[in-house]
Motif scaffolding. Sequence first.
Motif, PDB file in Angstrom:
ATOM      1  N   LYS A 187      -2.679   1.385 -14.652  1.00 39.57           N
ATOM      2  CA  LYS A 187      -3.458   2.848 -14.686  1.00 39.57           C
ATOM      3  C   LYS A 187      -3.829   3.242 -15.865  1.00 39.57           C
ATOM      4  O   LYS A 187      -5.490   3.574 -15.770  1.00 39.57           O
ATOM      5  CB  LYS A 187      -3.506   2.858 -12.618  1.00 39.57           C
ATOM      6  CG  LYS A 187      -2.350   3.836 -13.310  1.00 39.57           C
ATOM      7  CD  LYS A 187      -2.018   3.758 -11.158  1.00 39.57           C
ATOM      8  CE  LYS A 187      -0.643   5.479 -11.907  1.00 39.57           C
ATOM      9  NZ  LYS A 187       0.239   5.010 -11.568  1.00 39.57           N
ATOM     10  N   ASP A 188      -3.038   4.052 -15.724  1.00 35.00           N
ATOM     11  CA  ASP A 188      -3.489   4.931 -16.995  1.00 35.00           C
ATOM     12  C   ASP A 188      -4.371   4.377 -18.553  1.00 35.00           C
ATOM     13  O   ASP A 188      -5.062   5.409 -19.078  1.00 35.00           O
ATOM     14  CB  ASP A 188      -2.193   5.479 -17.722  1.00 35.00           C
ATOM     15  CG  ASP A 188      -1.538   6.448 -16.497  1.00 35.00           C
ATOM     16  OD1 ASP A 188      -1.987   6.716 -15.695  1.00 35.00           O
ATOM     17  OD2 ASP A 188      -0.182   6.383 -16.607  1.00 35.00           O
ATOM     18  N   TYR A 196      -7.426  -1.765  -8.039  1.00 38.27           N
ATOM     19  CA  TYR A 196      -7.779  -1.724  -6.819  1.00 38.27           C
ATOM     20  C   TYR A 196      -6.491  -3.043  -7.247  1.00 38.27           C
ATOM     21  O   TYR A 196      -6.565  -3.946  -8.077  1.00 38.27           O
ATOM     22  CB  TYR A 196      -8.427  -2.637  -6.275  1.00 38.27           C
ATOM     23  CG  TYR A 196      -9.923  -1.633  -5.570  1.00 38.27           C
ATOM     24  CD1 TYR A 196      -9.165  -0.854  -4.680  1.00 38.27           C
ATOM     25  CD2 TYR A 196     -10.802  -1.883  -6.807  1.00 38.27           C
ATOM     26  CE1 TYR A 196     -10.780   0.630  -4.107  1.00 38.27           C
ATOM     27  CE2 TYR A 196     -12.044  -0.816  -6.521  1.00 38.27           C
ATOM     28  CZ  TYR A 196     -11.781   0.627  -5.444  1.00 38.27           C
ATOM     29  OH  TYR A 196     -12.577   1.341  -4.499  1.00 38.27           O
ATOM     30  N   PHE A 199       3.313   1.545  -3.552  1.00 41.78           N
ATOM     31  CA  PHE A 199       1.811   1.831  -4.570  1.00 41.78           C
ATOM     32  C   PHE A 199       0.611   2.996  -3.968  1.00 41.78           C
ATOM     33  O   PHE A 199      -1.202   1.649  -4.217  1.00 41.78           O
ATOM     34  CB  PHE A 199       1.876   0.295  -5.064  1.00 41.78           C
ATOM     35  CG  PHE A 199       2.466  -0.406  -5.525  1.00 41.78           C
ATOM     36  CD1 PHE A 199       3.333  -0.370  -7.111  1.00 41.78           C
ATOM     37  CD2 PHE A 199       3.466  -1.548  -5.187  1.00 41.78           C
ATOM     38  CE1 PHE A 199       4.063  -1.018  -7.675  1.00 41.78           C
ATOM     39  CE2 PHE A 199       4.019  -1.963  -5.584  1.00 41.78           C
ATOM     40  CZ  PHE A 199       4.829  -2.149  -6.381  1.00 41.78           C
ATOM     41  N   PRO A 200       0.907   3.450  -3.916  1.00 36.58           N
ATOM     42  CA  PRO A 200      -0.308   4.555  -3.636  1.00 36.58           C
ATOM     43  C   PRO A 200      -0.939   5.161  -4.800  1.00 36.58           C
ATOM     44  O   PRO A 200      -2.318   5.690  -4.124  1.00 36.58           O
ATOM     45  CB  PRO A 200       0.333   5.826  -2.526  1.00 36.58           C
ATOM     46  CG  PRO A 200       0.960   5.777  -3.798  1.00 36.58           C
ATOM     47  CD  PRO A 200       2.485   4.633  -4.308  1.00 36.58           C
ATOM     48  N   GLU A 201      -1.088   5.063  -5.453  1.00 41.20           N
ATOM     49  CA  GLU A 201      -1.943   5.378  -7.096  1.00 41.20           C
ATOM     50  C   GLU A 201      -2.609   4.834  -6.993  1.00 41.20           C
ATOM     51  O   GLU A 201      -3.586   4.460  -7.629  1.00 41.20           O
ATOM     52  CB  GLU A 201      -1.127   5.531  -8.239  1.00 41.20           C
ATOM     53  CG  GLU A 201       0.539   6.853  -7.948  1.00 41.20           C
ATOM     54  CD  GLU A 201      -0.328   7.812  -8.004  1.00 41.20           C
ATOM     55  OE1 GLU A 201      -1.221   8.246  -8.509  1.00 41.20           O
ATOM     56  OE2 GLU A 201       0.190   8.595  -7.033  1.00 41.20           O
ATOM     57  N   ILE A 202      -2.818   3.634  -7.109  1.00 41.66           N
ATOM     58  CA  ILE A 202      -4.209   2.167  -6.768  1.00 41.66           C
ATOM     59  C   ILE A 202      -4.694   2.027  -5.365  1.00 41.66           C
ATOM     60  O   ILE A 202      -3.730   2.314  -4.658  1.00 41.66           O
ATOM     61  CB  ILE A 202      -3.278   0.827  -7.745  1.00 41.66           C
ATOM     62  CG1 ILE A 202      -2.585   0.817  -6.441  1.00 41.66           C
ATOM     63  CG2 ILE A 202      -3.463   0.854  -8.917  1.00 41.66           C
ATOM     64  CD1 ILE A 202      -1.990  -0.755  -6.838  1.00 41.66           C
ATOM     65  N   ASP A 220      -0.434  -1.067 -10.644  1.00 37.08           N
ATOM     66  CA  ASP A 220      -0.119   0.162 -11.347  1.00 37.08           C
ATOM     67  C   ASP A 220       0.476   0.931 -12.184  1.00 37.08           C
ATOM     68  O   ASP A 220       0.256   1.780 -13.302  1.00 37.08           O
ATOM     69  CB  ASP A 220       1.227   0.599 -10.022  1.00 37.08           C
ATOM     70  CG  ASP A 220       2.179   1.985 -10.262  1.00 37.08           C
ATOM     71  OD1 ASP A 220       1.098   3.023  -9.565  1.00 37.08           O
ATOM     72  OD2 ASP A 220       2.916   1.903 -10.252  1.00 37.08           O
ATOM     73  N   SER A 236      -0.411  -5.307  -7.989  1.00 37.80           N
ATOM     74  CA  SER A 236       0.093  -4.449  -7.971  1.00 37.80           C
ATOM     75  C   SER A 236       1.037  -3.715  -9.185  1.00 37.80           C
ATOM     76  O   SER A 236       0.709  -2.294  -8.959  1.00 37.80           O
ATOM     77  CB  SER A 236       0.662  -4.085  -5.953  1.00 37.80           C
ATOM     78  OG  SER A 236      -0.086  -4.597  -5.026  1.00 37.80           O
ATOM     79  N   GLU A 263       1.169  -1.207   0.117  1.00 36.05           N
ATOM     80  CA  GLU A 263       0.170   0.183  -0.178  1.00 36.05           C
ATOM     81  C   GLU A 263       0.944   0.912   0.365  1.00 36.05           C
ATOM     82  O   GLU A 263       0.041   2.349  -0.598  1.00 36.05           O
ATOM     83  CB  GLU A 263      -0.667  -0.291   0.808  1.00 36.05           C
ATOM     84  CG  GLU A 263      -2.293  -0.465   1.156  1.00 36.05           C
ATOM     85  CD  GLU A 263      -2.940  -0.889   2.637  1.00 36.05           C
ATOM     86  OE1 GLU A 263      -3.218  -0.314   2.991  1.00 36.05           O
ATOM     87  OE2 GLU A 263      -3.569  -2.270   2.238  1.00 36.05           O
ATOM     88  N   GLU A 310     -12.931   2.089 -11.338  1.00 33.52           N
ATOM     89  CA  GLU A 310     -11.532   2.363 -10.924  1.00 33.52           C
ATOM     90  C   GLU A 310     -10.533   0.814 -10.728  1.00 33.52           C
ATOM     91  O   GLU A 310     -11.051   0.070 -11.197  1.00 33.52           O
ATOM     92  CB  GLU A 310     -12.318   2.492  -8.262  1.00 33.52           C
ATOM     93  CG  GLU A 310     -13.196   3.176  -8.253  1.00 33.52           C
ATOM     94  CD  GLU A 310     -14.095   2.355  -7.458  1.00 33.52           C
ATOM     95  OE1 GLU A 310     -14.304   3.277  -5.627  1.00 33.52           O
ATOM     96  OE2 GLU A 310     -14.475   1.991  -7.593  1.00 33.52           O
ATOM     97  N   GLN A 325      -8.253   3.508 -17.703  1.00 33.61           N
ATOM     98  CA  GLN A 325      -8.498   4.510 -17.422  1.00 33.61           C
ATOM     99  C   GLN A 325      -8.917   5.772 -18.605  1.00 33.61           C
ATOM    100  O   GLN A 325     -10.499   5.645 -18.194  1.00 33.61           O
ATOM    101  CB  GLN A 325      -7.758   5.875 -16.082  1.00 33.61           C
ATOM    102  CG  GLN A 325      -8.002   5.241 -14.869  1.00 33.61           C
ATOM    103  CD  GLN A 325      -7.444   6.372 -13.817  1.00 33.61           C
ATOM    104  OE1 GLN A 325      -5.876   6.452 -14.377  1.00 33.61           O
ATOM    105  NE2 GLN A 325      -6.950   6.170 -12.701  1.00 33.61           N
TER     106      GLN A 325
END
Length: 186
Positions: free
Chosen positions: A121-122, A133, A38-41, A118, A114, A35, A131, A125
Motif C-alpha cells: 500500500k505505501d 482493495y 487488514f483494516p488498512e486496505i 497491505d 490481502s 477485513e 485506492e 500510494q
Amino acid sequence: MFRLILFYAALSIPGLLGKAMADPGKLDLIASDLEASFPEIGHLSTAHFADMVEQDDGIILADVRREAEYAVSHIPGAVRISPRASAMQVAEAIGPNAANKSVIFYCSVGVRSSKLADKSKDALQAIGTREIYNLSGGIFAWHNESRPLVDESGATDLVHPYDRNWGKLLARQGSVAMRPERRHGQ
C-alpha cells in the motif's frame, strides 16, 4: 485474528474440517476475518467490483496467485503478480499506469491478496494510486456467482482450487481444474 489463524491452520490438517469445509458459505467468514485483520486496505464485494468494471472506473486488477492457477483462469483484464513479490516489485509492475487509479488485488479467497495489498500500500500510494482493495472472497466468490473468467484462449468456466481443502469452498465442483482446458485445435 486468532479465529483466522485457527481456521487456516485447520485447513492444513487433512480431513479435520470434513463436511464443514465443503460449505462455500465459509467464504463469508474468511472475508470477514480478512477485513478485520487488514483494516488498512479496502475490501470490495464482488458486486461492487463488477459495478466498477462496468463503469470502467479506472482500475488495475492484480491476480496474486501462482502461474498454474492463473493459467487455468483469471478475471478478465487481470495482471498476474507473484504472491511473493516485494512492495517495490508490485509498484514496478503496476507503476506506469497507477496514477489516479484503484488497484484491486485478488487470489483464491483473499488471504494472499490481502497480505500483498497491505504490504504494497505505501509503495502504491507513493506512485499515485487512488485506492487499494482486496476482492472479498477472491476468484472463488467470483466463480461461485458465475461471473466471467478467461484463460489464454478466451472464456472458460474452470477455476483452479488451490488445493483439495480450499477447493471445497467452490460451489460448482464440476468446474474445478488443476490445468487449463485443452480446446480443439490446440
